[in-house]
Design an enzyme around this catalytic site. Structure first.
Site, mmCIF file in Angstrom:
data_model
loop_
_atom_site.group_PDB
_atom_site.id
_atom_site.type_symbol
_atom_site.label_atom_id
_atom_site.label_comp_id
_atom_site.label_asym_id
_atom_site.label_seq_id
_atom_site.Cartn_x
_atom_site.Cartn_y
_atom_site.Cartn_z
ATOM 1 N N HIS A 257 -50.971 -4.853 1.436
ATOM 2 C CA HIS A 257 -49.772 -5.214 0.677
ATOM 3 C C HIS A 257 -48.725 -5.945 1.508
ATOM 4 C CE1 HIS A 257 -46.969 -5.119 -2.613
ATOM 5 N NE2 HIS A 257 -46.067 -4.475 -1.905
ATOM 6 N N ASP B 215 -43.175 -8.610 -2.805
ATOM 7 C CA ASP B 215 -42.978 -7.328 -3.489
ATOM 8 C C ASP B 215 -41.755 -7.426 -4.413
ATOM 9 O OD1 ASP B 215 -43.826 -4.314 -3.476
ATOM 10 O OD2 ASP B 215 -41.703 -4.225 -3.005
ATOM 11 N N TYR C 119 -46.057 6.327 -8.698
ATOM 12 C CA TYR C 119 -44.862 6.249 -7.857
ATOM 13 C C TYR C 119 -43.646 5.717 -8.609
ATOM 14 C CZ TYR C 119 -45.316 1.167 -7.038
ATOM 15 O OH TYR C 119 -45.357 -0.195 -7.190
ATOM 16 N N TYR D 142 -36.014 0.110 -9.365
ATOM 17 C CA TYR D 142 -37.007 0.662 -10.282
ATOM 18 C C TYR D 142 -36.339 1.349 -11.471
ATOM 19 C CZ TYR D 142 -39.995 -0.270 -6.285
ATOM 20 O OH TYR D 142 -40.650 -0.899 -5.260
#
Length: 318
Positions: A294, A101, A150, A231
């Site tokens: 995931h 990830d 998201y 992010y």
């Protein structure tokens, strides 16, 4: 075999917590969102028992590592700097690097920026894409998927933190780690993503309530801001990585992905990793698709551990 030990080291101007076990060639395990070193608990002991020195840090912003306040302190330059400092502290010129990830994105860029420090890399769940010279990533995602996506909702400082706070920490962790949907994480108009995500009524067999509580307890101590700041630096990353536009990944890579991962089919990820563009960017590439979602290193930990070990075995100690 010694048990997992813990310590904090100074690297790149911050303190980073690491979990480690074993002796031998160095293997770094880089976790994703919303996780900590503990997401590699199965692989740490497995690889240590097979003759490796395994080190799993809490990334900056997570767990017992420092969390700088500014989102601008969470670029790939910072994360890679943390890892290089860790290698130097451990006295190692090279390491095997395994990422999942967010950790996979960092591992890709570690290999891109400093290939001489990476013996080989194994990445899970997040493929490498060349930088788009015409569109910043964060802005592009918002245009493509809208405000309900998201990552779109993670952009504004404080927004996700306020909505996460409507739930206890264990529930937030369950909503993310136990995701089984295969379409994109997009909330309906006017809804926050944390409200949209389901809380499973029953746990899958690969994780226990006690294991989930480990994550919840640690995020209750640290909060989510440091993790979310990754992010919030996506567009800054776009600006800073311009010099590597079109560059190839020049280290051997095994890429693993779950066939039921989020957006794997509808976003064209399957076609991309099976196609020529991906392989042209990473000339020495092996792709493995597993029947999973995931969080593969937990859901399919036996298979993932064996896949990691079989790849490492191709590079005997010199």
């Amino acid at each position: 075999m010694n048990e997992v030990s813990h310590r904090r080291i100074k690297t790149n101007g911050i303190w980073v917590h690491i979990a480690e076990q074993g002796r031998g060639p160095l293997v770094l395990l880089l976790h994703g969102f919303p996780e900590i070193w503990y997401s590699w608990r199965h692989q740490i002991s497995f690889l240590a028992n097979h003759g490796y020195h395994v080190v799993a840090p809490d990334l900056r912003g997570y767990g017992d590592s420092d969390s700088p306040l500014s989102p601008s302190s969470y670029t790939f330059m910072h994360y890679v700097g943390d890892i290089i400092g860790l290698l130097d502290h451990l006295g190692e010129q090279q390491a095997f690097v395994v990422g999942h990830d967010v950790g996979a994105a960092i591992a890709w860029h570690l290999s891109l920026f400093t290939p001489e420090r990476v013996k080989a890399s194994i990445n899970l769940g997040v493929a490498y894409f060349d930088r788009n010279p015409n569109a910043k990533l964060g802005e592009s995602l918002i245009r493509t998927f809208g405000d309900g996506f998201y990552i779109s909702q993670f952009q504004e400082p404080g927004r996700a933190e306020r909505t996460f706070a409507r739930y206890d920490y264990l529930t937030v962790i369950k909503k993310f780690l136990l995701i089984t949907q295969t379409d994109n994480l997009i909330a309906p108009p006017g809804m926050e993503i944390i409200d949209y995500l389901e809380t499973p009524s029953r746990l899958p067999p690969w994780i226990t309530e006690e294991e989930l509580q480990v994550y919840a307890d640690k995020f209750q101590e640290s909060g989510f801001t440091g993790a979310l700041n990754y992010y919030r630096a996506l567009d800054l990353n776009w600006e800073l990585t311009a010099p590597w536009q079109g560059s190839k990944i020049r280290v051997p890579v095994k890429f693993m992905v779950g066939e039921n991962d989020i957006g794997f089919d509808i976003n064209g990820i399957r076609q991309y990793i099976e196609g020529n563009v991906f392989r042209n960017l990473i000339p020495d590439l092996e792709v493995v698709m597993l029947d999973g979602h995931h969080y593969l290193q937990q859901e399919k930990h036996h298979q993932v551990s064996e896949e990691i070990l079989s790849f490492l075995a191709k590079f005997p100690p010199e």
